[in-house]
Design a protein around this motif. Structure first.
Motif, PDB file in Angstrom:
ATOM      1  N   ARG A  17     -35.832  40.970 -36.180  1.00 24.17           N
ATOM      2  CA  ARG A  17     -34.821  40.892 -35.132  1.00 24.17           C
ATOM      3  C   ARG A  17     -34.220  39.501 -35.011  1.00 24.17           C
ATOM      4  O   ARG A  17     -34.823  38.503 -35.389  1.00 24.17           O
ATOM      5  N   ILE A  18     -33.017  39.474 -34.483  1.00 24.53           N
ATOM      6  CA  ILE A  18     -32.344  38.250 -34.037  1.00 24.53           C
ATOM      7  C   ILE A  18     -32.123  38.411 -32.545  1.00 24.53           C
ATOM      8  O   ILE A  18     -31.604  39.439 -32.089  1.00 24.53           O
ATOM      9  N   VAL A  19     -32.538  37.415 -31.771  1.00 18.75           N
ATOM     10  CA  VAL A  19     -32.321  37.440 -30.327  1.00 18.75           C
ATOM     11  C   VAL A  19     -31.542  36.195 -29.927  1.00 18.75           C
ATOM     12  O   VAL A  19     -31.914  35.076 -30.294  1.00 18.75           O
ATOM     13  N   LEU A  20     -30.449  36.402 -29.207  1.00 17.40           N
ATOM     14  CA  LEU A  20     -29.636  35.307 -28.691  1.00 17.40           C
ATOM     15  C   LEU A  20     -29.798  35.255 -27.176  1.00 17.40           C
ATOM     16  O   LEU A  20     -29.583  36.266 -26.487  1.00 17.40           O
ATOM     17  N   TYR A  21     -30.180  34.077 -26.678  1.00 22.40           N
ATOM     18  CA  TYR A  21     -30.378  33.874 -25.246  1.00 22.40           C
ATOM     19  C   TYR A  21     -29.188  33.076 -24.703  1.00 22.40           C
ATOM     20  O   TYR A  21     -29.004  31.912 -25.047  1.00 22.40           O
ATOM     21  N   PHE A  22     -28.387  33.715 -23.860  1.00 25.24           N
ATOM     22  CA  PHE A  22     -27.172  33.102 -23.331  1.00 25.24           C
ATOM     23  C   PHE A  22     -27.453  32.451 -21.975  1.00 25.24           C
ATOM     24  O   PHE A  22     -28.163  33.003 -21.130  1.00 25.24           O
ATOM     25  N   SER A  23     -26.855  31.286 -21.765  1.00 28.69           N
ATOM     26  CA  SER A  23     -26.907  30.619 -20.471  1.00 28.69           C
ATOM     27  C   SER A  23     -25.648  29.772 -20.340  1.00 28.69           C
ATOM     28  O   SER A  23     -24.727  29.875 -21.150  1.00 28.69           O
ATOM     29  N   GLY A  24     -25.619  28.917 -19.325  1.00 32.72           N
ATOM     30  CA  GLY A  24     -24.438  28.101 -19.073  1.00 32.72           C
ATOM     31  C   GLY A  24     -23.842  28.428 -17.718  1.00 32.72           C
ATOM     32  O   GLY A  24     -24.179  29.430 -17.086  1.00 32.72           O
ATOM     33  N   ARG A  25     -22.927  27.574 -17.251  1.00 28.50           N
ATOM     34  CA  ARG A  25     -22.330  27.773 -15.930  1.00 28.50           C
ATOM     35  C   ARG A  25     -21.347  28.939 -15.892  1.00 28.50           C
ATOM     36  O   ARG A  25     -21.183  29.594 -14.858  1.00 28.50           O
ATOM     37  N   GLY A  63     -23.849  23.891 -24.129  1.00 32.72           N
ATOM     38  CA  GLY A  63     -22.762  23.519 -23.229  1.00 32.72           C
ATOM     39  C   GLY A  63     -21.392  23.547 -23.854  1.00 32.72           C
ATOM     40  O   GLY A  63     -20.581  22.647 -23.619  1.00 32.72           O
ATOM     41  N   LYS A  64     -21.087  24.602 -24.624  1.00 31.17           N
ATOM     42  CA  LYS A  64     -19.782  24.705 -25.261  1.00 31.17           C
ATOM     43  C   LYS A  64     -18.700  24.977 -24.217  1.00 31.17           C
ATOM     44  O   LYS A  64     -18.684  26.023 -23.560  1.00 31.17           O
ATOM     45  N   LEU A  65     -17.785  24.033 -24.056  1.00 32.29           N
ATOM     46  CA  LEU A  65     -16.686  24.161 -23.088  1.00 32.29           C
ATOM     47  C   LEU A  65     -15.427  24.656 -23.787  1.00 32.29           C
ATOM     48  O   LEU A  65     -15.015  24.093 -24.805  1.00 32.29           O
ATOM     49  N   ILE A  66     -14.812  25.694 -23.234  1.00 26.35           N
ATOM     50  CA  ILE A  66     -13.572  26.232 -23.788  1.00 26.35           C
ATOM     51  C   ILE A  66     -12.569  26.346 -22.645  1.00 26.35           C
ATOM     52  O   ILE A  66     -12.836  27.021 -21.648  1.00 26.35           O
ATOM     53  N   PRO A  67     -11.408  25.689 -22.755  1.00 24.89           N
ATOM     54  CA  PRO A  67     -10.420  25.721 -21.659  1.00 24.89           C
ATOM     55  C   PRO A  67      -9.849  27.121 -21.452  1.00 24.89           C
ATOM     56  O   PRO A  67      -9.838  27.963 -22.363  1.00 24.89           O
ATOM     57  N   LEU A  90     -19.312  34.055 -33.776  1.00 25.18           N
ATOM     58  CA  LEU A  90     -19.101  34.395 -32.378  1.00 25.18           C
ATOM     59  C   LEU A  90     -17.680  34.050 -31.960  1.00 25.18           C
ATOM     60  O   LEU A  90     -17.143  33.019 -32.373  1.00 25.18           O
ATOM     61  N   LEU A  91     -17.078  34.905 -31.151  1.00 26.05           N
ATOM     62  CA  LEU A  91     -15.786  34.635 -30.530  1.00 26.05           C
ATOM     63  C   LEU A  91     -16.026  34.517 -29.032  1.00 26.05           C
ATOM     64  O   LEU A  91     -16.626  35.417 -28.414  1.00 26.05           O
ATOM     65  N   MET A  92     -15.563  33.405 -28.433  1.00 26.78           N
ATOM     66  CA  MET A  92     -15.807  33.154 -27.014  1.00 26.78           C
ATOM     67  C   MET A  92     -14.545  32.604 -26.359  1.00 26.78           C
ATOM     68  O   MET A  92     -13.808  31.841 -26.977  1.00 26.78           O
ATOM     69  N   GLY A  93     -14.324  32.981 -25.105  1.00 30.73           N
ATOM     70  CA  GLY A  93     -13.199  32.441 -24.350  1.00 30.73           C
ATOM     71  C   GLY A  93     -12.773  33.383 -23.238  1.00 30.73           C
ATOM     72  O   GLY A  93     -13.301  34.482 -23.077  1.00 30.73           O
ATOM     73  N   TRP A 153      -8.117  33.483 -18.466  1.00 23.31           N
ATOM     74  CA  TRP A 153      -7.792  32.948 -17.150  1.00 23.31           C
ATOM     75  C   TRP A 153      -8.564  31.697 -16.753  1.00 23.31           C
ATOM     76  O   TRP A 153      -8.040  30.853 -16.023  1.00 23.31           O
ATOM     77  N   PHE A 154      -9.831  31.578 -17.202  1.00 17.28           N
ATOM     78  CA  PHE A 154     -10.691  30.530 -16.659  1.00 17.28           C
ATOM     79  C   PHE A 154     -11.413  29.740 -17.759  1.00 17.28           C
ATOM     80  O   PHE A 154     -11.644  30.246 -18.857  1.00 17.28           O
ATOM     81  N   ASP A 155     -11.758  28.496 -17.414  1.00 12.68           N
ATOM     82  CA  ASP A 155     -12.607  27.686 -18.296  1.00 12.68           C
ATOM     83  C   ASP A 155     -13.975  28.358 -18.431  1.00 12.68           C
ATOM     84  O   ASP A 155     -14.462  29.012 -17.490  1.00 12.68           O
ATOM     85  N   THR A 156     -14.596  28.169 -19.591  1.00 12.73           N
ATOM     86  CA  THR A 156     -15.920  28.738 -19.813  1.00 12.73           C
ATOM     87  C   THR A 156     -16.877  27.662 -20.311  1.00 12.73           C
ATOM     88  O   THR A 156     -16.466  26.647 -20.880  1.00 12.73           O
ATOM     89  N   GLU A 157     -18.159  27.892 -20.087  1.00 13.46           N
ATOM     90  CA  GLU A 157     -19.198  27.020 -20.622  1.00 13.46           C
ATOM     91  C   GLU A 157     -20.379  27.886 -21.036  1.00 13.46           C
ATOM     92  O   GLU A 157     -20.959  28.598 -20.210  1.00 13.46           O
ATOM     93  N   THR A 158     -20.736  27.821 -22.313  1.00 14.50           N
ATOM     94  CA  THR A 158     -21.757  28.709 -22.865  1.00 14.50           C
ATOM     95  C   THR A 158     -22.780  27.921 -23.655  1.00 14.50           C
ATOM     96  O   THR A 158     -22.424  27.064 -24.474  1.00 14.50           O
TER      97      THR A 158
END
Length: 369
Positions: free
Chosen positions: A123-131, A102-106, A78-81, A84-89
């Motif tokens: 199947r593979i199912v990914l359930y996304f959440s976070g702020r 709670g993966k935090l990325i600046p 996975l690539l995440m980020g 402009w803004f901080d992320t949390e996944t």
């Protein structure tokens, strides 16, 4: 059925060899991938960002993304980020297994995170959440030779259903502690004893999928004490005999068995000290491990020390204790001295991982985060 995918999430032209996933990509069996619902999915493009995979992304707010593949093991990159803004996944997988919490990325940074998961029922199912969740890109690659860590146990280990949140077994939280070299396959089931788990054919399901150099963590005891014919075992005879069958299956398949003593219940005496409600069942696991020369995780001892340190009040934050209105799905409150809420299950999973590291098993030690 395709078994390898490269997805690029967002709005712009897809990256090289990638399939573009937009905020309108709804799953269908014909397509074989997509979001279960589009109500909380939005796509963003950061103006001026020209990189194909980092310039745009999807915000999957409490969204599920499915990929249809043949049953087996798959490594996900996975690539995440966000420029402009901080992320949390946070990401959960099959049956609510915690994969990333709670993966935090600046802001301005992008991180690749890899994990290996089993595809179940095609199947593979990914359930996304976070702020502030993000997904920029996803690769799905077959990993047939990856190590598999099987879990055999009861409700304290199992993947608790989503409608019971925040109920969780420690095995449900374990994948977040495992690197991409291995996958956790949690076969633990609520209400099972070492006897009924075998009678229902669940151990046979593990045996059919197990390959050389895999591992199996084995924790029973809570339901072996129940006096019904289908589950009861006697600690110094039948309990040990049934546990030995799990060890035998591993050795037949050239895998490694790891015995786990049963985690304690929240049961304190009048002086505020934890009572041992498992008694001879704990001793039996110790003796079998010594007799068969099997690695042992003494979760009974670890949980005893931890629960005593927290005390009667502190352990309410580990077990499923909630006041009326505290948990959405338990409006009348809940008082459960056996099962864990998510934060407690994560603490116990961390203890299990620490004990596994202490054992120094190779290559398992290399697979632990």
């Amino acid at each position: 059925m395709q078994t390898m995918y490269k997805f690029d999430f967002g709005t712009e032209t897809p990256g090289h060899e990638h399939i573009k996933i937009t905020a309108e990509t709804l799953y269908s069996p014909e397509l074989g991938y997509g979001f279960h619902s589009l109500s909380n999915v939005s796509a963003v493009n950061r103006a001026g960002e020209e990189a194909a995979l980092t310039g745009d992304f999807i915000i999957p707010l409490n969204a599920a993304y499915q990929v249809d593949v043949a049953d087996g093991l798959y490594t996900l990159h996975l690539l995440m980020g966000d420029a402009w803004f901080d992320t949390e996944t946070s990401i959960r997988g099959t049956e609510g297994q915690m994969l990333l919490e709670g993966k935090l990325i600046p802001a301005g940074h992008f991180e690749r995170y890899s994990m290996t998961v089993p595809a179940v029922q095609g199947r593979i199912v990914l359930y996304f959440s976070g702020r502030a969740p993000r997904i920029n890109a996803l690769e799905v690659l077959p990993a047939p030779h990856a190590c598999q860590v099987f879990l055999a146990g009861d409700s304290t280990v199992t993947n608790q259903p989503a409608d019971g949140y925040p109920y969780a077994g420690w095995g449900q939280m374990l994948p977040a502690f495992i690197k991409a070299d291995a996958a956790v396959s949690n076969y633990a089931r609520s209400g099972r004893s070492s006897k009924s788990f075998i009678a229902e054919g669940i151990l046979e399901q593990i045996r059919e999928k197990m390959k050389p150099h895999d591992y199996m963590l084995i924790q029973f005891g809570h339901n072996d004490q129940k006096r019904d014919e289908g589950r009861y075992t006697e600690p110094n005879s039948t309990y040990r005999d049934f546990l030995r069958r799990y060890v035998d299956v591993c050795r037949e398949k050239q895998a490694t068995p790891i015995l786990v003593t049963p985690v304690h219940r929240r049961c304190f005496d009048g002086k505020g000290r934890l009572e041992n409600t498992h008694g001879d069942y704990i001793t039996a696991v110790w003796e079998l491990a010594a007799e068969e020369q099997v690695p042992l995780v003494d979760l009974a001892a670890l949980s005893l020390e931890y629960f005593n340190r927290l005390g009667p009040e502190g352990t309410k934050s580990v077990f499923m204790w909630g006041r009326p209105g505290e948990f959405i799905r338990f409006p009348q409150g809940v008082m459960d001295n056996t099962h864990f809420q998510q934060r407690g299950a994560a603490q116990l999973a961390d203890m299990v991982v620490g004990a596994l590291k202490s054992l120094g098993l190779q290559p398992l030690s290399l697979f632990l985060r």
